[in-house]
Structures are given as structure tokens and as C-alpha cells.
Scaffold this motif. Structure first.
Motif, mmCIF file in Angstrom:
data_model
loop_
_atom_site.group_PDB
_atom_site.id
_atom_site.type_symbol
_atom_site.label_atom_id
_atom_site.label_comp_id
_atom_site.label_asym_id
_atom_site.label_seq_id
_atom_site.Cartn_x
_atom_site.Cartn_y
_atom_site.Cartn_z
ATOM 1 N N PRO A 13 0.819 -1.228 0.000
ATOM 2 C CA PRO A 13 0.000 0.000 0.000
ATOM 3 C C PRO A 13 0.848 1.271 0.000
ATOM 4 O O PRO A 13 0.512 2.242 -0.688
ATOM 5 C CB PRO A 13 -0.819 -0.110 1.290
ATOM 6 C CG PRO A 13 -0.854 -1.567 1.593
ATOM 7 C CD PRO A 13 0.455 -2.119 1.110
ATOM 8 N N PHE A 14 1.939 1.275 0.746
ATOM 9 C CA PHE A 14 2.816 2.443 0.794
ATOM 10 C C PHE A 14 3.419 2.728 -0.576
ATOM 11 O O PHE A 14 3.381 3.855 -1.069
ATOM 12 C CB PHE A 14 3.924 2.219 1.829
ATOM 13 C CG PHE A 14 4.988 3.276 1.811
ATOM 14 C CD1 PHE A 14 4.741 4.533 2.330
ATOM 15 C CD2 PHE A 14 6.229 3.016 1.265
ATOM 16 C CE1 PHE A 14 5.721 5.512 2.311
ATOM 17 C CE2 PHE A 14 7.212 3.984 1.231
ATOM 18 C CZ PHE A 14 6.960 5.245 1.764
ATOM 19 N N VAL A 15 3.971 1.689 -1.217
ATOM 20 C CA VAL A 15 4.615 1.867 -2.523
ATOM 21 C C VAL A 15 3.584 2.258 -3.581
ATOM 22 O O VAL A 15 3.830 3.150 -4.392
ATOM 23 C CB VAL A 15 5.385 0.594 -2.929
ATOM 24 C CG1 VAL A 15 5.921 0.713 -4.344
ATOM 25 C CG2 VAL A 15 6.525 0.333 -1.950
ATOM 26 N N MET A 16 2.432 1.619 -3.558
ATOM 27 C CA MET A 16 1.396 1.969 -4.533
ATOM 28 C C MET A 16 0.946 3.416 -4.342
ATOM 29 O O MET A 16 0.715 4.137 -5.307
ATOM 30 C CB MET A 16 0.201 1.014 -4.415
ATOM 31 C CG MET A 16 0.487 -0.384 -4.927
ATOM 32 S SD MET A 16 0.945 -0.439 -6.664
ATOM 33 C CE MET A 16 -0.592 0.016 -7.434
ATOM 34 N N GLY A 17 0.822 3.867 -3.098
ATOM 35 C CA GLY A 17 0.460 5.250 -2.831
ATOM 36 C C GLY A 17 1.483 6.221 -3.392
ATOM 37 O O GLY A 17 1.128 7.242 -3.984
ATOM 38 N N LEU A 18 2.759 5.898 -3.212
ATOM 39 C CA LEU A 18 3.818 6.744 -3.767
ATOM 40 C C LEU A 18 3.741 6.805 -5.289
ATOM 41 O O LEU A 18 3.815 7.885 -5.880
ATOM 42 C CB LEU A 18 5.195 6.210 -3.365
ATOM 43 C CG LEU A 18 5.654 6.444 -1.946
ATOM 44 C CD1 LEU A 18 6.992 5.751 -1.717
ATOM 45 C CD2 LEU A 18 5.778 7.928 -1.657
ATOM 46 N N LEU A 19 3.609 5.650 -5.912
ATOM 47 C CA LEU A 19 3.582 5.603 -7.374
ATOM 48 C C LEU A 19 2.373 6.336 -7.942
ATOM 49 O O LEU A 19 2.478 7.022 -8.965
ATOM 50 C CB LEU A 19 3.599 4.152 -7.858
ATOM 51 C CG LEU A 19 4.894 3.377 -7.607
ATOM 52 C CD1 LEU A 19 4.718 1.912 -7.972
ATOM 53 C CD2 LEU A 19 6.040 3.991 -8.379
#
Length: 68
Positions: A13-19
Motif C-alpha cells: 500500500p505504501f509503494v502503490m500510494g507513492l507511485l
């Protein structure tokens, strides 16, 4: 360019939010089915390269069909 990332589930979720916050990136998760298909295709391509290099024995297509 397309990039496939392998991210730990707890960090996804963190990485997807950043992307998704980057205006020049389109990010969407793969389903487990699509992920499995990609992994299987990658493995098949690696095995084919080993067969072509003579590092893995080839199998007769008729034997393969009989096995299925």
C-alpha cells in the motif's frame, strides 16, 4: 516503459500510494492469476534458453502432449 515490481505485501500500500502520486506514472496491481502467468512464462523462457545453450535436455513435443 513498463516495470514489474515484486513488493512485500505489508509494504505494497505504501509503494502503490507513492507511485500513484506521481503524475507521470500509471500504477495498477496485478491479480494473483496474472502474476502467476507472468512467473510461469519467465520460468519457461529461462528453461528454453538453457535448452538452446545445451545446458538442459530438450523434450520431444509428443511426449509433452501425452503428459498433458
Amino acid at each position: 516503459m513498463k516495470v514489474l515490481l515484486d513488493i512485500k505485501d505489508e509494504k505494497a500500500p505504501f509503494v502503490m500510494g507513492l507511485l500513484q502520486r506521481l503524475p507521470f506514472v500509471t500504477a495498477k496491481p496485478l491479480s494473483s492469476f496474472h502474476s502467476k502467468v507472468l512467473e510461469d512464462m519467465k520460468e519457461a523462457a529461462e528453461q528454453l534458453n538453457l535448452v538452446k545453450a545445451g545446458k538442459l535436455p530438450a523434450r520431444d513435443a509428443e511426449d509433452l502432449f501425452n503428459e498433458l
